[in-house]
Design an enzyme around this catalytic site. Sequence first.
Site, PDB file in Angstrom:
ATOM      1  N   ASP A 206     -29.208 -27.831  49.398  1.00 54.96           N
ATOM      2  CA  ASP A 206     -29.968 -27.820  50.655  1.00 54.96           C
ATOM      3  C   ASP A 206     -30.038 -29.261  51.166  1.00 54.96           C
ATOM      4  OD1 ASP A 206     -31.707 -28.644  48.596  1.00 54.96           O
ATOM      5  OD2 ASP A 206     -33.489 -27.807  49.547  1.00 54.96           O
TER       6      ASP A 206
ATOM      7  N   HIS B  56     -33.355 -36.214  41.994  1.00 50.91           N
ATOM      8  CA  HIS B  56     -33.340 -34.977  41.209  1.00 50.91           C
ATOM      9  C   HIS B  56     -31.957 -34.334  41.057  1.00 50.91           C
ATOM     10  CE1 HIS B  56     -37.733 -34.990  41.915  1.00 50.91           C
ATOM     11  NE2 HIS B  56     -37.462 -35.163  43.180  1.00 50.91           N
ATOM     12  N   ASP B  57     -31.360 -34.007  42.199  1.00 55.65           N
ATOM     13  CA  ASP B  57     -30.179 -33.135  42.170  1.00 55.65           C
ATOM     14  C   ASP B  57     -28.972 -33.814  41.536  1.00 55.65           C
ATOM     15  OD1 ASP B  57     -31.867 -31.425  43.456  1.00 55.65           O
ATOM     16  OD2 ASP B  57     -31.041 -31.785  45.453  1.00 55.65           O
TER      17      ASP B  57
HETATM   18  C1  BDR Z   1     -36.018 -30.555  44.664  1.00 55.55           C
HETATM   19  O1  BDR Z   1     -36.571 -30.146  45.909  1.00 55.55           O
HETATM   20  C2  BDR Z   1     -35.822 -30.671  46.991  1.00 55.55           C
HETATM   21  O2  BDR Z   1     -36.669 -31.230  47.915  1.00 55.55           O
HETATM   22  C3  BDR Z   1     -34.897 -31.698  46.395  1.00 55.55           C
HETATM   23  O3  BDR Z   1     -33.673 -31.751  47.110  1.00 55.55           O
HETATM   24  C4  BDR Z   1     -34.703 -31.220  44.985  1.00 55.55           C
HETATM   25  O4  BDR Z   1     -33.665 -30.279  44.914  1.00 55.55           O
HETATM   26  C5  BDR Z   1     -37.002 -31.433  43.934  1.00 55.55           C
HETATM   27  O5  BDR Z   1     -38.186 -30.745  43.705  1.00 55.55           O
HETATM   28 CA    CA Z   2     -32.123 -30.028  46.757  1.00 57.19          CA
END
Ligand code: BDR
Ligand code: CA
Length: 332
Positions: free
Chosen positions: A13, A257-258
């Site tokens: 996303d 994170h990703d």
């Molecule tokens: C996740 O939520 C999204 O906002 C970020 O892209 C990540 O995948 C972190 O909580």
């Molecule tokens: Ca994400």
Amino acid sequence: MEEKKRKLIMDVDTGSDDAVAVLLAILSGKFDILGITVSWGNSDVETCVNNTLQVVDLLGADIPVYQGCPGPMVREMTVGRVMNNPKNKTSETKDGKTVKMHPNTLPIPPATSKKQKEHAVTFIVETIKNSPEKVTIIPTAPMTNIGMALRMDPTIATNIEEIVLMGGAVGMGNASPVAEANFFHDPEAAKIIFDSGAKVRVVPLNATHSAGLLKEDAERLMSLGTEAGKLAAELVMMRTEASAFMGWRTDQGEPIHDALAVAWALDPSVIMESRMEKCDIDINGGICDGQMVVDHRRGYEFTPNACVAYKGDRVRFMEILCEHLAKGPKVG
Ligand code: BDR
Ligand code: CA
């Protein structure tokens, strides 16, 4: 002999940290990326598609991008459910200044390529069903597209190599006190993944927050002199500033994170601590809605269904990012 590339579908996303994840997956050269499917999440699905196309075009990569679901499977059908927790905060305006975690358009040239006509979910189902080799999936968005695919045809689980997802949290949260955004936004879809029988590895907030990147890391990425390094550096700085502006904890650096999920799929050493666990999702719509529930009890009869990462290695994460983001088009 050249190493065999793993067949991969990414589900994103995009999104600032998704953009870094896509850069890393493409430039690593370790995956045969069959397609990138796009979910709603950090923004509406059309914006996320456009941002994903921008990243693919920046690298001149020939990877099809598929638009997926515009909202969660069933979450919004329960009256009052979405009111149980305050909305996930990803931007803030103070004294006329607005900062955002995820820009509407990435700071790179506009996309020139177009999304595919086929829907993301049918692409996922047909591709996995017909693949002669097992397919790995890296979902880094609300799990809607993957949940829908597994709902449409649960047998695809047998042809999934593994699902390495970013989602969940144990004893912490961001979208709510106990739930992480990707699971919170579509709890049923996340539950379908855990119940699917597919091999699952989970990168929760515990891992991503323990391997947050620092300002000096952004400078190092910038000094690589590549378009990928520059974009990643700018996004790390943008996120760092947004976190500080919103008053979030910044002492562990800024979680990307990703990209950590992609790094773990590439190299097990980026995670320092992980355990096989029995994971489930609260789908009951109360204050724990979307929480990943991990059964830590010992001596009870249950079969673990996922490997959960608890601690990341920031130094190793940076080594992996620098090795791969040094590739591709140079700046200027
Ligand atoms: C996740 O939520 C999204 O906002 C970020 O892209 C990540 O995948 C972190 O909580
Ligand atoms: Ca994400």
